[in-house]
Structure formats: structure tokens, C-alpha cells
Design an enzyme around this catalytic site. Structure first.
Site, mmCIF file in Angstrom:
data_model
loop_
_atom_site.group_PDB
_atom_site.id
_atom_site.type_symbol
_atom_site.label_atom_id
_atom_site.label_comp_id
_atom_site.label_asym_id
_atom_site.label_seq_id
_atom_site.Cartn_x
_atom_site.Cartn_y
_atom_site.Cartn_z
ATOM 1 N N ASP A 1 83.322 47.921 79.199
ATOM 2 C CA ASP A 1 82.290 48.416 78.283
ATOM 3 C C ASP A 1 80.885 48.009 78.707
ATOM 4 O O ASP A 1 79.970 48.841 78.759
ATOM 5 C CB ASP A 1 82.556 47.927 76.858
ATOM 6 C CG ASP A 1 83.729 48.638 76.194
ATOM 7 O OD1 ASP A 1 84.264 49.584 76.806
ATOM 8 O OD2 ASP A 1 84.099 48.258 75.073
ATOM 9 N N CYS B 1 77.079 34.228 65.977
ATOM 10 C CA CYS B 1 76.763 34.215 67.406
ATOM 11 C C CYS B 1 75.703 35.252 67.776
ATOM 12 O O CYS B 1 74.801 34.969 68.568
ATOM 13 C CB CYS B 1 78.033 34.470 68.216
ATOM 14 S SG CYS B 1 77.773 34.586 69.997
ATOM 15 N N CYS C 1 86.188 35.310 70.419
ATOM 16 C CA CYS C 1 86.277 35.024 71.852
ATOM 17 C C CYS C 1 86.923 33.683 72.166
ATOM 18 O O CYS C 1 87.597 33.536 73.180
ATOM 19 C CB CYS C 1 84.892 35.111 72.493
ATOM 20 S SG CYS C 1 83.735 33.800 71.983
#
EC number: 2.8.1.13
Length: 342
Positions: free
Chosen positions: A12, A92, A191
């Protein structure tokens, strides 16, 4: 235009950079070291370098691991200790990607910063807003709710007008080497969670501490395996004596290590409050669409802003509100702002 592109080493973000290069922009690739093993970072950086070499652009590696740990990772742990269900991605984005990384990009002389997020930017009356992606099944606008308008004006989302299913074929056609890249299968949307959030918590806190389950009348009716293993709406993993129908977690008392459970209708609420983070002072009380979870259908509600708190009233019962989750307010597909549910 000079644009910084955040590259993760995946398809992406690589295709985002390619599409901007095709438009004639001057690009600088940036890889952020946030939270992963050095082995993973090395592989992702190698992948990002291949994309940059293909495009003929430089790559910078920024190490924000200490900042990420204190501002995002530790907050994630703390929230679960307090019986909340946090949203680390929403934290984040404004602090790391569109905070520290954007600041660095501006110092490099870049006018904007681009990522592979599925979202769009739309200017209305000279003010920049986040707009939902064309592909509603992959839309990530929810995680961008805390961004200020001045920051949004500096963002570019090349994938916002594309469908996720079309990206890989387009990317492999434009950049054939992407099909040969090694990668790690990410099992979670977060993540730094490799298997489950419980495994992550176990590294830092005592998760498996048995406690009691109470009903709404305060009576002890069972036991659980440790309150951090549960979120609002969960219906498994605890015992209820003599239960003839499903019971759901409707409350968490972190200090006492207790779960409060009830029937499905007990999950329903007609109102909620959130600590405002990004609705502006000129916000007008009225009927809007809201999301109180990432993968939820936008729900109509009356929204008002009072003394730094967002107050929401529903016409129909609303289910599964969890403290710590983001409450995001939309006008049609335009994100107006939001806050953290209390």
C-alpha cells in the site's frame, strides 16, 4: 511539490509513493522505527529501500522507538490496567506519524506528508477535513479523529479514492518486484500485538488473576480469569452459576478485579460522554453520525459539546460502549472530530 512518503515496506505505501511520483512530485521516503524487533525492522527497511531505488528517491530511517514506547505503548498497557479498552492507532497517528514525522518532513522542506491510509482530505470553506475513503470496508478515518485542521491540510492519502481489492493488481503491474518481497504476516490491526493483546499485556502485568463476577444487583454469581482479559460485550471466559441464557460483560471494576455482567439488553445505553480532543469551539449541537468502535456502522445521534465534554444521546438503544474507545463524529462522510469515551 515536495512530499514526504511514509513507507512501511508493504504494498500500500509503496504504491502510494508510485502514484505520487507519476503525478510529478518530488518525493522523500521515510521509514519509521516505532515498535518491532530489529529483525523485522531490517526486513521492512530493505523492502522500503527497494521501492525507493525503483522510484529513484531517497529514504530516511527515523528511530522513534523511545517516543512510541512512552506515548503509545505504555499508555496502552496503562489503559488496560484501568479497565479500559484503548485505541493505540488513534494515539499514534497525531503523535508519531503526523506529529514527529511531519515535523521532520517540514524541516526537510517538504510541503506535505503522504501515507497509505484509506482516507481522504477535503477542503470546505478553506478548512481541511478528513473524509471517509471511497472503500468503506477499509476506511481508516476513525483513527485520524484527533488531528487538527492545520495538520490535515498537510496530508495526502493517494489510496483514498481507490478500492483495496484493486491496489495489489495495480501495484504489481507498476512495480513487479513487490510480488517477490519477503514480509511478516501481521495477525492484528495493532502493530505491536503479534498474537493477541493478552500476550502483550502478560509481558508487563499480572493478567491471570482470578476474580469474582457480579450481577447488576451486586451479588456474586461466578468467577473470571482476570479482568484485563475482558472487554465490554464479551460473553465467554467467565462462569455464571445457574445461567440459562447468555450473559455479557457490562462493566469492569479494575480496582476490585471484578466483572459486572448482565443480559444483552443491559448492554444498551441511550447516552454516553467522551472527553473532547478535536471538536472545535464553533461546533454546533445537532444530529450527526457517530462511531464508538472502529468496525461499527455509523449511528445517528444528537451530539453536543459542553465544557470540554462531548455528550451523545441516542434515539434507539446503542450497544457495547467501552471506556477508552474513540468516539468519532461525522457529518455525512466528513469527520468533524471526536474524543475518548469516559
Amino acid at each position: 511539490m515536495k512530499i514526504a512518503v511514509l513507507l512501511s515496506g508493504g504494498v500500500d505505501s509503496s504504491y502510494s509513493a508510485y502514484s505520487l511520483k507519476e503525478q510529478g512530485h518530488e518525493l522523500v521516503g521515510i521509514y519509521l522505527k516505532l515498535h518491532a524487533s530489529e529483525k523485522k525492522h531490517d526486513l521492512y527497511i530493505k523492502n522500503a529501500q527497494k521501492a525507493c531505488e525503483f522510484l529513484g528517491i531517497p529514504l530516511e530511517v527515523l528511530d522513534f522507538q523511545k517516543d512510541f514506547k512512552s506515548a503509545v505503548y505504555d499508555e496502552f498497557i496503562n489503559a488496560y490496567e484501568e479497565g479500559q479498552t484503548p485505541n493505540p492507532c488513534a494515539l499514534c497517528n497525531p503523535l508519531m506519524k503526523f506529529g514527529l514525522a511531519l515535523d521532520h518532513a517540514l524541516k526537510l522542506g517538504c510541503e506535505k506528508i503522504a501515507t497509505g491510509h484509506y482516507a481522504r482530505v477535503k477542503e470546505i470553506d478553506k478548512v481541511s477535513y478528513i473524509q471517509e475513503a471511497l472503500d468503506k470496508t477499509k476506511d481508516q478515518s476513525y483513527f485520524l479523529y484527533a488531528l487538527e485542521h492545520e495538520v490535515i491540510a498537510k496530508l495526502v492519502f493517494p489510496l483514498g479514492d481507490l478500492l483495496k481489492k484493486d491496489i495489489k493488481p495495480l501495484a504489481l503491474n507498476a512495480m513487479p518486484f513487490l510480488g517477490t518481497l519477503e514480509t511478516y504476516k501481521e495477525s492484528q490491526e495493532i502493530c505491536f500485538v503479534e498474537k493477541s493483546y493478552i500476550d502483550t499485556l502478560k509481558k508487563h502485568v499480572e493478567v491471570e488473576k482470578e476474580g469474582v463476577v457480579k450481577n447488576l444487583q451486586g451479588e456474586v454469581i461466578g468467577t473470571h480469569k482476570g479482568y484485563m482479559q475482558y472487554t465490554i460485550g464479551k460473553r465467554k471466559g467467565f462462569s455464571v452459576k445457574g445461567a440459562l441464557e447468555p450473559h455479557f460483560v457490562v462493566g469492569i471494576d479494575a480496582k476490585k478485579n471484578e466483572l459486572i455482567v448482565g443480559k444483552k439488553e443491559d448492554l444498551a445505553t441511550h447516552s454516553l460522554k467522551a472527553k473532547n480532543k478535536s471538536l472545535t469551539k464553533d461546533f454546533k449541537d445537532g444530529e450527526y453520525f457517530i462511531k464508538a468502535r472502529y468496525r461499527s456502522v455509523p449511528t445517528k445521534a444528537f451530539v453536543s459539546l459542553k465544557d470540554g465534554m462531548i455528550e451523545v444521546e441516542f434515539k434507539e438503544p446503542f450497544y457495547g460502549v467501552a471506556k477508552g474507545q474513540a468516539l468519532v463524529v461525522y457529518k455525512d462522510d466528513i469527520l468533524l472530530g471526536g474524543g475518548v469515551i469516559v
